[in-house]
Every structure is written in structure tokens, then in C-alpha cells.
Design a protein around this motif. Structure first.
Motif: not given
Length: 334
Positions: A7-14, A146-149, A184-185
Motif C-alpha cells: 500500500r506504499i504510495p507511488p511517491h513516498r518521501y520522508a 517499513a516506518a511512517s513516523c 512519510a510525506s
């Protein structure tokens, strides 16, 4: 808050959403330290230290204060800055060379003090490059889902490993902690990271002691070949800065703020000159903090954010170099 990989968005940044720091209240000026060293028969002065390092003071933790005590307060400030609570955190990385104990990790001790259960928590040992290493690892884990925050913390009590019979090293270091919340952003934050190490240079900066059978083997105090460290640091910091700029498709003139490891003002100025950055765009806290190893970059970042130097939307270059020999850089849009 763990995200499943499918379910990771196609453009996932930090992105860094909050910063925090903690300094021990005990400020030790060069004048005070010089007086203490004079009592040991060692000659130094405020002028000698400032001329060679840019350091005017440092903070020393009290005997009952550990890296986790400083780190947990820095983490709390970062969480407050990000508008998050401990239960939102799903990853804790602590960069430290002065952990509370052999094990468990200082990260799990901070996890306990924050009242967090279940998420990964571990220490990362890359000495003064530790925070850059930790930020890079957290960025990769967030991008992968693997992580979001994440809490990325640098926490040190270097005063515990200083040789106060060696005026060339004991005047350089201090204690403190800094932390960031990395989330995640959908919008780019961290643009590129690059990490390096070369164990051939391990002897120029090390603490060559260990524990065995209840005894300390070797020498548990910091040793440094200052000239060798200086020459190598200026070279590799310039190289890794250019490497990370190329990876991000940016130019040196795009950097709003250079936030280097706060080791020595001469190294910092040398790096800026090679990148053709004016000194006004270098964040400097080494004068009041000394070299706080893995804590120095997040301490400097938090200081710059809270003082109004660093603003949202600006581009920052974070870079560090330390024993190992390790070095690395992170380019990010804040």
C-alpha cells in the motif's frame, strides 16, 4: 502506524516535521577549563582554544545524567514541535558513541522512558557521522514503507571518555542531544543521502578500550591525531557534498544553509570555501557547544530553526565526519 509494502504510495518521501534539543545546564567556559587544566600542570588559554577551534564553551552533564536522559528530552521537544505524541512513533534510531550501558541499546531505554512499546528501536554507531547515518537509514525505512513516523536522535556524554591530561583533545568535546521527527510525506523532503567509511583510518580517532571479565582492557579514553583528522575531514566533506548534490540534481548555490558537524570552525570554513558558500550561510554552534559528536548536527539544526535562521521551504545540507573513519551527507528541503 506501520504501512504494508503493497500500500506504499507511488511517491513516498520522508520530511523533517519537528526538531528538538537538550543541553546540560552546566556550562564550562574556556577560562574555567583552562584553570582546571592548570591545576594538573597543563598550560592552555581561552585565546589558544578559540584560535585553533572556534570553541568558547561547552556543556558537561552531571555524573548521574546519561545519554538517554538528554536524548529523551530532545525527543520530547521534537515531538512537540512536530505536533506528535509518543504513540505516533513507529521507529527510534539513536546515534551515540557513549551509550548508557553495554546493552540494551540507548534507543530502547529512551523508548521505555517515552512509554512506547512494540516499534523497532536500535542504536547506530558511526561516531560524529552518526546522525547523518541515522537519518539516511530512517529515510530508507520510511520510503520502503517499513516506518511512517521516526525519531532520529543524536545523544552524547563525551565528557565521560575525555583524557583531561591531554589538552589537545579534552578542550574540544561536550555533551548534549538533538532529535528530529521524520515522517512519510507525498512531498519531497530528504532529496539524497550518501554514506562512506574507510577503516584504514581507524587509528586517527578512536577510544581503544573494551570490557572483558569485569575489567577495562586497553585505554577507554579518546585518542586523536588532530592534523590527520583535519586533512582527511576537509577532503571527504567536500567530496560527499558534491556527490549528494549530483545525486539530487542540485547545485551548491541551491544550498540555503550548510549545517556541518560542529567539530572545528576551521574545518567548517574550509568546507564552505570549497563549495563557494559564504560564511553567512553556515550554521555555527561549535562556539557554545563544542564538539558533541553525533548530537552536533541535530543540536545545530534545532538551534537554527528556533532562532529563525532556518525557514520552511529552504534547502539544507547536513554533513558529518567522524571516527571509523566515517562520513556522509544529507541534502533536504525543509
Amino acid at each position: 502506524m506501520n504501512a504494508s509494502v503493497d500500500r506504499i504510495p507511488p511517491h513516498r518521501y520522508a520530511r523533517i516535521t519537528g526538531t528538538g534539543s537538550m543541553l546540560p545546564p552546566k556550562r564550562v567556559s574556556n577560562v574555567e577549563l583552562a584553570a582546571q587544566l592548570a591545576a594538573r600542570g597543563l598550560e592552555t588559554s581561552d585565546e589558544w582554544i578559540v584560535e585553533r577551534t572556534g570553541i568558547r564553551a561547552r556543556r558537561f552533564a552531571e555524573a548521574d545524567v546519561n545519554a538517554s536522559d538528554l536524548g529523551v528530552e530532545a525527543a520530547r521537544h521534537a515531538l512537540e514541535s512536530a505536533g506528535r505524541v509518543p504513540d505516533d512513533v513507529d521507529l527510534i534510531i539513536v546515534a551515540t558513541s557513549t551509550p548508557d550501558m553495554v546493552f540494551p541499546s540507548t534507543a530502547t531505554i529512551i523508548q521505555r522512558k517515552l512509554g512506547i512499546q512494540g516499534c523497532p528501536a536500535f542504536d547506530l554507531q558511526a561516531v560524529c557521522s552518526g546522525f547523518v547515518y541515522g537519518l539516511s537509514v530512517a529515510d530508507a525505512m520510511i520510503r520502503s514503507g517499513a516506518a511512517s513516523c521516526a525519531l532520529v536522535i543524536g545523544a552524547e556524554v563525551f565528557s565521560r571518555i575525555l583524557d583531561f591530561n591531554d589538552r589537545t583533545t579534552c578542550v574540544l568535546f561536550g555533551d548534549g542531544a538533538g532529535a528530529v521527527v521524520l515522517e512519510a510525506s507525498a512531498e519531497p523532503g530528504i532529496l539524497a543521502t550518501r554514506l562512506h567509511a574507510d577503516g584504514q583510518h581507524m587509528d586517527i580517532l578512536c577510544t581503544p578500550g573494551t570490557v572483558s571479565g569485569g575489567q577495562v582492557l586497553g585505554d577507554p579514553l579518546l585518542k586523536m591525531d588532530g592534523q590527520a583528522v583535519f586533512k582527511l575531514a576537509v577532503k571527504v566533506l567536500d567530496e560527499v557534498a558534491r556527490e549528494v548534490l549530483e545525486a539530487a540534481g542540485r547545485r551548491a548555490e541551491d544550498i540555503d544553509w550548510l549545517i556541518p558537524h560542529q567539530a572545528n570552525i576551521r574545518i567548517m570554513q574550509g568546507t564552505a570555501r570549497k563549495l563557494k558558500l559564504p560564511s553567512e550561510r553556515v550554521v555555527v554552534t561549535v562556539d557554545e557547544h563544542g564538539n558533541t559528536s553525533a548530537a552536533s548536527i541535530p543540536l545545530a539544526l534545532d538551534h537554527a530553526v528556533r532562532s529563525g535562521q532556518v525557514q520552511r521551504g529552504q534547502t539544507l545540507m547536513l554533513e558529518g565526519v567522524g571516527g571509523g573513519f566515517t562520513w556522509g551527507a544529507v541534502l533536504l528541503d525543509f
